[in-house]
Design an enzyme around this catalytic site. Structure first.
Site, mmCIF file in Angstrom:
data_model
loop_
_atom_site.group_PDB
_atom_site.id
_atom_site.type_symbol
_atom_site.label_atom_id
_atom_site.label_comp_id
_atom_site.label_asym_id
_atom_site.label_seq_id
_atom_site.Cartn_x
_atom_site.Cartn_y
_atom_site.Cartn_z
ATOM 1 N N ASP A 56 0.832 -1.201 0.000
ATOM 2 C CA ASP A 56 0.000 0.000 0.000
ATOM 3 C C ASP A 56 0.869 1.256 0.000
ATOM 4 O O ASP A 56 1.749 1.404 0.858
ATOM 5 C CB ASP A 56 -0.896 -0.041 1.241
ATOM 6 C CG ASP A 56 -2.095 0.878 1.129
ATOM 7 O OD1 ASP A 56 -2.080 1.780 0.286
ATOM 8 O OD2 ASP A 56 -3.047 0.683 1.908
ATOM 9 N N ASP A 91 -10.460 3.825 -1.798
ATOM 10 C CA ASP A 91 -11.104 2.768 -1.024
ATOM 11 C C ASP A 91 -12.613 2.738 -1.262
ATOM 12 O O ASP A 91 -13.259 3.778 -1.402
ATOM 13 C CB ASP A 91 -10.855 2.976 0.472
ATOM 14 C CG ASP A 91 -9.414 2.703 0.855
ATOM 15 O OD1 ASP A 91 -8.647 2.242 -0.001
ATOM 16 O OD2 ASP A 91 -9.063 2.960 2.020
#
Length: 750
Positions: A501, A565
């Site tokens: 990430d 997200d």
């Protein structure tokens, strides 16, 4: 009922009733707060009403501060909102003991004061016990007790909000904050998150609804429940009765009601004293996936990519009445099959293609299938399927939760349909590295290698999370300058999957970055993983920047996130999933576009609650991700797995569309009049067709599947409804598709 004066305006599953003729304007008894004063840094004096904030910047409260001149700021900051609260608010309320301070959503954690008195907190600050825990998606709906909190009526009041942002966007990011005074009825809780459902053989659903009185006074009134069918436009069932609850009391109400696509229960409570009320809409779940038969069946992908000479643990996904007995013909040397569990383990053979005939038997019969081990450089020849901890537990995940989830995957039958990976997201890392730079798990993960061995013993894969930056999004240790060392550690632990990430590395890239700058950290870790004596699937998470779908495979990746997200809302599904249409041509075996995890079941990023997607939207969500050949990673709390979610996730024909060995994503061939049609080619020459109603009402569309499956209307075809697992009548011609709002029909056509 004539006293109901308020228009339905939904918030958090409960609906306030307002005057019946209006539309979306803010009610006059709500004070909007569209702007605030803002400053970075931290100082506890900022909570006090007399603090001098005259030199602060003025920002909007409906979008991140990064978008308003504070790009790249992570860490502490403060908002201060000056607001005149009119005394007329009290006259419009039948319960003036509380003031509602609605602060929308804040990224990541916050605590708030009104005139210097604390009124609410969401998430954890870095200095709190347990460390930082962001709740960026949570609604901040604080209630101030006016017996304890001073309010300056008709004068200036100060709401001070201390914010900590871990990474990325920070601060306010949704709708405009506001102040209002709640009514008595607002203290009654009976939204969708309080409902449970049991499915009956006659197709009806038994509803258990927990109704709670959250205010310190007695509630008394009438509750009406109506079941509405949007297809017919009719009310199918109506029940009404008196409801009385003491302060703090709760009660479970039960009904057995009809259900089906789009059907919902509409609940309405009217307070006997004031005539004011609240309402809630309860979408009713319905089951489409037929039950598995007693006879054996083998599911999952027909191919597995693996690196020669590396360890392998693979569970043969199969259903049927227990006990099952497994066998395999032509299993390569170095691999063994446990006949009782169906777990294949051992070492991947030399490079080559190895067709294996799997067989499963029980008292009701037998099934066989060819499963091919492709030993070579390519991994993830079909989209990864499994579970990820983030959407359920956030940074609070633990070894015990991971083991419990793994057992549920096996015991519930999810693993028997191919859900085979257990991926730990952020929050597992120790606070500091050892003197030699080695990374270990924290107190919640005392032995990562033992955890990996436990998962492999169940025939499941072990996934883990890190960041190329010094810190992860949750402020745990990243891999920066320890990439090769961490990759070797992962391999020793038995890791099979890495989610990498961007997080804090984003702050190390120039504000106008080049593609090479984005590629560099992922290339470093890609090379480190490739050097390990283990095949580790590499999933890039950098939110689609610099068109990652064009270069993700070049740095060793097998999957890459496309967007920010996902949230459990239809708007978010539109943004993350349906927006993938321009990029589906980049998908191929070992090259998967990832629109983020699934938001079905109980999700909540540390506080799991039922998904806010309706049942119809959840069917569309799973259908679209399957059509996109996207990774299927559950994000729900499996300890709260319910019958609807299990049925949703165990449809072998739908999952086969996702796991099809051709490895092609669907193309959108129609996007008009609030209808979308997507077509996905299949390995056997057939096509999968997804028909989506993007509108907000039940609608009908006439479609000839031959047009999309064979390129010409009027040709003969054979079609199956994948969700209902049944053939459509006839062998050609147009069909009439009837779908609820945001619903789907998923066909396979040959």
């Amino acid at each position: 009922m004539a006293t109901l004066r308020r228009l339905i305006a939904c918030l958090g599953g409960t609906i306030l009733l307002h005057n019946a003729h209006g539309a979306a304007s803010a009610p006059p008894d709500r004070i909007a707060m569209p702007q605030a004063r803002f400053a970075t840094g931290d100082d506890p004096r900022r909570a006090q009403p007399d603090f001098d904030d005259s030199g602060w910047a003025t920002v909007d409260t409906s979008r991140n501060y990064e978008k308003q001149g504070f790009d790249g700021h992570d860490g502490y900051s403060w908002y201060r909102i000056h607001v005149t609260i009119p005394s007329s608010l009290k006259a419009g309320s039948d319960w003036p003991q509380r003031l509602r301070v609605y602060l929308s959503a804040i990224d990541d954690a916050d605590e708030a004061w009104l005139n210097g008195v604390p009124i609410g907190k969401t998430g954890r600050m870095p200095e709190d016990p347990g460390g930082f825990d962001g709740r960026w998606q949570a609604v901040r709906d604080y209630q101030a007790d006016l017996s304890k909190v001073p309010v300056h009526w008709d004068r200036d009041n100060v709401i001070a909000i201390r914010v900590y942002d871990g990474v990325g966007g920070g601060g306010f990011h949704r709708d405009v904050p506001s102040i209002s005074m709640p009514n008595r009825a607002d203290g009654l809780r009976f939204g969708p998150e309080r409902a449970r459902f049991d499915f009956r053989p006659d197709g009806k659903v038994a509803v258990s609804l927990d109704v709670a009185n959250d205010i310190p006074t007695r509630q008394r009134g009438q509750l009406v429940m109506e079941v509405f069918d949007p297809r017919s436009g009719k009310t199918l069932q109506r029940q009404a009765g008196a409801l009385a609850l003491a302060a703090g009391q709760s009660r479970t109400l039960r009904w057995t009601v009809p259900t089906g696509p789009g059907v919902e229960a509409r609940l309405r409570f009217v307070d006997a004293l004031s005539g004011r009320g609240i309402a809630s809409r309860l979408p009713l779940p319905y089951l489409l996936t037929p039950a598995d038969g007693a006879a054996p069946a083998i599911h999952g992908a027909g191919v597995l990519g693996a690196r020669p000479g590396t360890p392998l643990a693979h569970r043969v996904p199969a259903t049927g009445k227990a006990p099952l007995r497994f066998s395999a013909a032509n299993l390569p040397a170095g691999l063994t099959l446990d006949a009782a569990t169906g777990v294949i383990s051992g070492t991947v053979p030399a490079a080559g293609s190895y067709p294996v005939t799997l067989r499963v038997e029980n008292a009701a019969g037998a099934a066989s299938r060819v499963w091919t081990v492709e030993a070579g450089d390519k991994l993830a020849l079909t989209p990864p399927m499994g579970w990820n901890s983030w959407n359920a537990f956030g940074v609070n995940v633990s070894d015990a939760q991971v083991r419990a989830t793994a057992r549920i995957l096996v015991e519930s039958g999810l693993a028997a349909k191919g859900w085979s990976s257990v991926n730990i997201d952020d929050g597992w890392q120790a606070a500091a590295r050892a003197n030699d730079g080695e990374l270990a798990g924290n107190e919640r993960f005392p032995d990562m290698a033992a955890l990996g061995g436990y998962l492999h013993g169940l025939g499941l894969r072990f996934g883990i999370y890190s960041s190329p930056g010094p810190a992860t999004c949750g402020k745990y240790l990243g891999a920066y300058r320890h990439e090769a060392q961490d990759a070797a550690t992962y391999a020793r632990w038995g890791v099979d999957f890495l989610k990498y990430d961007l997080c804090s590395y984003h702050d190390m890239i120039a504000k106008t970055p080049t593609r090479a700058a984005h590629m560099l950290p992922y290339q470093i870790m890609g090379e480190a993983l490739k050097a390990q004596p283990r095949g580790i699937v590499y999933s890039l998470c950098q939110y689609g920047e610099q068109q990652v779908w064009e270069w993700g495979a070049d740095v060793g990746g097998q999957a890459w996130r496309m967007t920010g997200d996902i949230l459990d809302t239809w708007a978010s599904v539109l943004e993350t999933g349906f927006s993938a249409a321009p990029y589906t041509q980049y998908v191929a075996p070992g090259r998967w576009n990832d629109p983020d995890m699934l938001v079905v079941g109980h999700v909540g990023w540390g506080d799991p609650k039922p998904s806010r997607l309706t049942p119809d939207e959840q069917y569309s969500h799973i259908s679209l991700w399957s059509m996109l050949a996207a990774p299927l990673l559950l994000g729900n709390d499996l300890t709260k797995l319910d019958a609807f979610t299990l049925n949703l996730l165990t449809n072998a024909e739908v999952l086969a569309i996702n796991q099809d060995t051709l490895g092609r994503a669907a193309s959108r061939v129609r996007d008009a009049d609030d209808w979308q049609i997507w077509v996905k080619p299949l390995a056997d020459g057939g096509k999968a067709i997804g028909i989506f109603n993007m509108g907000d009402r039940f609608r009908r569309l006439r479609v000839d599947p031959a047009l999309y499956a064979k390129g010409q209307s009027g040709l003969p075809y054979q079609a199956r409804d994948a969700w209902r697992q049944r053939a459509l009548p006839g062998a050609g011609g147009a069909i009439d598709v009837e779908l609820p709002a945001h619903g789907v029909m998923l066909l396979t056509v040959r």
